[in-house]
Motif scaffolding. Structure first.
Motif, PDB file in Angstrom:
ATOM      1  N   LYS A 183       0.795  -1.231   0.000  1.00 52.42           N
ATOM      2  CA  LYS A 183       0.000   0.000   0.000  1.00 52.42           C
ATOM      3  C   LYS A 183       0.826   1.280   0.000  1.00 52.42           C
ATOM      4  O   LYS A 183       0.309   2.358  -0.300  1.00 52.42           O
ATOM      5  CB  LYS A 183      -0.947   0.012   1.211  1.00 52.42           C
ATOM      6  CG  LYS A 183      -2.030  -1.059   1.117  1.00 52.42           C
ATOM      7  CD  LYS A 183      -2.875  -1.074   2.365  1.00 52.42           C
ATOM      8  CE  LYS A 183      -3.943  -2.167   2.271  1.00 52.42           C
ATOM      9  NZ  LYS A 183      -4.681  -2.321   3.538  1.00 52.42           N
ATOM     10  N   ASP A 184       2.109   1.172   0.396  1.00 52.22           N
ATOM     11  CA  ASP A 184       2.924   2.393   0.389  1.00 52.22           C
ATOM     12  C   ASP A 184       4.256   2.227  -0.359  1.00 52.22           C
ATOM     13  O   ASP A 184       5.036   3.174  -0.464  1.00 52.22           O
ATOM     14  CB  ASP A 184       3.171   2.907   1.823  1.00 52.22           C
ATOM     15  CG  ASP A 184       3.977   1.922   2.666  1.00 52.22           C
ATOM     16  OD1 ASP A 184       4.439   0.898   2.117  1.00 52.22           O
ATOM     17  OD2 ASP A 184       4.150   2.177   3.865  1.00 52.22           O
ATOM     18  N   GLY A 185       4.498   1.017  -0.868  1.00 47.08           N
ATOM     19  CA  GLY A 185       5.715   0.801  -1.653  1.00 47.08           C
ATOM     20  C   GLY A 185       7.007   0.874  -0.850  1.00 47.08           C
ATOM     21  O   GLY A 185       8.091   1.043  -1.424  1.00 47.08           O
ATOM     22  N   ARG A 186       6.910   0.725   0.477  1.00 50.17           N
ATOM     23  CA  ARG A 186       8.102   0.853   1.310  1.00 50.17           C
ATOM     24  C   ARG A 186       8.583  -0.502   1.816  1.00 50.17           C
ATOM     25  O   ARG A 186       7.792  -1.384   2.149  1.00 50.17           O
ATOM     26  CB  ARG A 186       7.809   1.754   2.528  1.00 50.17           C
ATOM     27  CG  ARG A 186       7.494   3.199   2.169  1.00 50.17           C
ATOM     28  CD  ARG A 186       8.624   3.898   1.409  1.00 50.17           C
ATOM     29  NE  ARG A 186       9.875   3.880   2.153  1.00 50.17           N
ATOM     30  CZ  ARG A 186      10.234   4.814   3.044  1.00 50.17           C
ATOM     31  NH1 ARG A 186       9.424   5.844   3.268  1.00 50.17           N
ATOM     32  NH2 ARG A 186      11.378   4.738   3.680  1.00 50.17           N
ATOM     33  N   LEU A 187       9.917  -0.631   1.883  1.00 56.39           N
ATOM     34  CA  LEU A 187      10.557  -1.806   2.482  1.00 56.39           C
ATOM     35  C   LEU A 187      10.890  -1.483   3.927  1.00 56.39           C
ATOM     36  O   LEU A 187      11.409  -0.406   4.220  1.00 56.39           O
ATOM     37  CB  LEU A 187      11.851  -2.147   1.732  1.00 56.39           C
ATOM     38  CG  LEU A 187      11.707  -2.747   0.337  1.00 56.39           C
ATOM     39  CD1 LEU A 187      13.061  -2.732  -0.375  1.00 56.39           C
ATOM     40  CD2 LEU A 187      11.156  -4.162   0.399  1.00 56.39           C
ATOM     41  N   ARG A 188      10.597  -2.407   4.824  1.00 52.90           N
ATOM     42  CA  ARG A 188      10.914  -2.203   6.247  1.00 52.90           C
ATOM     43  C   ARG A 188      11.850  -3.309   6.719  1.00 52.90           C
ATOM     44  O   ARG A 188      11.671  -4.481   6.384  1.00 52.90           O
ATOM     45  CB  ARG A 188       9.636  -2.228   7.089  1.00 52.90           C
ATOM     46  CG  ARG A 188       8.708  -1.071   6.804  1.00 52.90           C
ATOM     47  CD  ARG A 188       7.350  -1.263   7.457  1.00 52.90           C
ATOM     48  NE  ARG A 188       6.456  -0.150   7.156  1.00 52.90           N
ATOM     49  CZ  ARG A 188       5.808   0.003   6.002  1.00 52.90           C
ATOM     50  NH1 ARG A 188       5.952  -0.887   5.034  1.00 52.90           N
ATOM     51  NH2 ARG A 188       5.022   1.042   5.799  1.00 52.90           N
ATOM     52  N   ASP A 189      12.832  -2.889   7.528  1.00 55.34           N
ATOM     53  CA  ASP A 189      13.796  -3.831   8.097  1.00 55.34           C
ATOM     54  C   ASP A 189      13.169  -4.460   9.343  1.00 55.34           C
ATOM     55  O   ASP A 189      12.737  -3.745  10.260  1.00 55.34           O
ATOM     56  CB  ASP A 189      15.073  -3.069   8.466  1.00 55.34           C
ATOM     57  CG  ASP A 189      16.203  -3.994   8.884  1.00 55.34           C
ATOM     58  OD1 ASP A 189      15.961  -5.210   9.034  1.00 55.34           O
ATOM     59  OD2 ASP A 189      17.333  -3.497   9.041  1.00 55.34           O
TER      60      ASP A 189
END
Ligand code: CO
Length: 211
Positions: A183-189
């Motif tokens: 939904k936001d195109g972000r990668l999270r560690d």
């Protein structure tokens, strides 16, 4: 439809060459990726695109729900090639929220081959049932399960003889766990990185609990 695809390829190739005339010649000359990406087959999570990397910069293995089966010859062959021949230094296990494979693993068994493939996720769901039930709603539970699947995947990749051997040779390879938000195109560690010395620090068994 195939003609459309071929046409799009011609347009893309032409645009790349217009921007940089020797773009493909440069890429063809060598493959020296820093990253080995293990991700979901989901068409919305293409490794190069979401990581903002060019062809040649990431070596990729994808399967349904990015499950790490310790006896998966396809994955192990790619991992060995990545470590021993491409000399990659960062392994990334990447899951994603809204994963259809994770969702399927939480539903009744439809009795197809995918059930066998997804069994490790069902096992995780059983093992963490008490924690998962605390999540607010079905979607949040599945998304947390997707995270747990990544963390478990990092552990399993780290326990392969391929990584163990590489670390015993002194190679500084790290295995990271990321999750991608559709939904936001972000990668999270997910902060579950394993590197050289991890198993010595964790004791003989190397069996770190998934947190
Ligand atoms: Co998926």
């Amino acid at each position: 439809m195939l003609n459309d695809l071929l046409e799009r390829n011609a347009v893309w190739s032409g645009a790349k060459k217009t921007g940089e005339p020797d773009y493909f010649m440069r890429l063809a000359a060598q493959q020296t990726p820093d990253f080995f990406w293990i991700g979901c087959s989901d068409s919305r999570v293409p490794a190069n695109v979401v990581a903002g990397l060019d062809p040649g910069e990431v070596f990729v293995h994808r399967n349904v729900a990015n499950v790490i089966h310790s006896s998966d010859m396809n994955l192990l062959s790619a991992l060995e090639f990545a470590v021993d021949f491409l000399k990659i230094r960062e392994v990334i296990v990447c899951g994603h929220y809204g994963c259809g494979g994770v969702k399927a693993a939480t539903e009744d068994l439809p009795q197809c081959l995918t059930d066998h493939w997804l069994e490790p996720i069902r096992r995780l769901a059983r093992a963490y049932a008490v924690d998962l039930v605390k999540e607010d709603g079905e979607e949040a539970r599945r998304d947390r399960l997707a995270e747990l699947n990544v963390i478990e995947g990092v552990r399993r990749v780290s326990e392969t003889p391929i990584l163990q051997r590489a670390w015993s040779r002194g190679l500084c390879i790290k295995v990271h766990g990321l999750i991608y938000g559709l939904k936001d195109g972000r990668l999270r560690d997910l902060d579950c990185t394993v590197g050289p010395g991890h198993f010595e620090a964790e004791g003989e068994s190397g069996a770190r609990a998934v947190t």
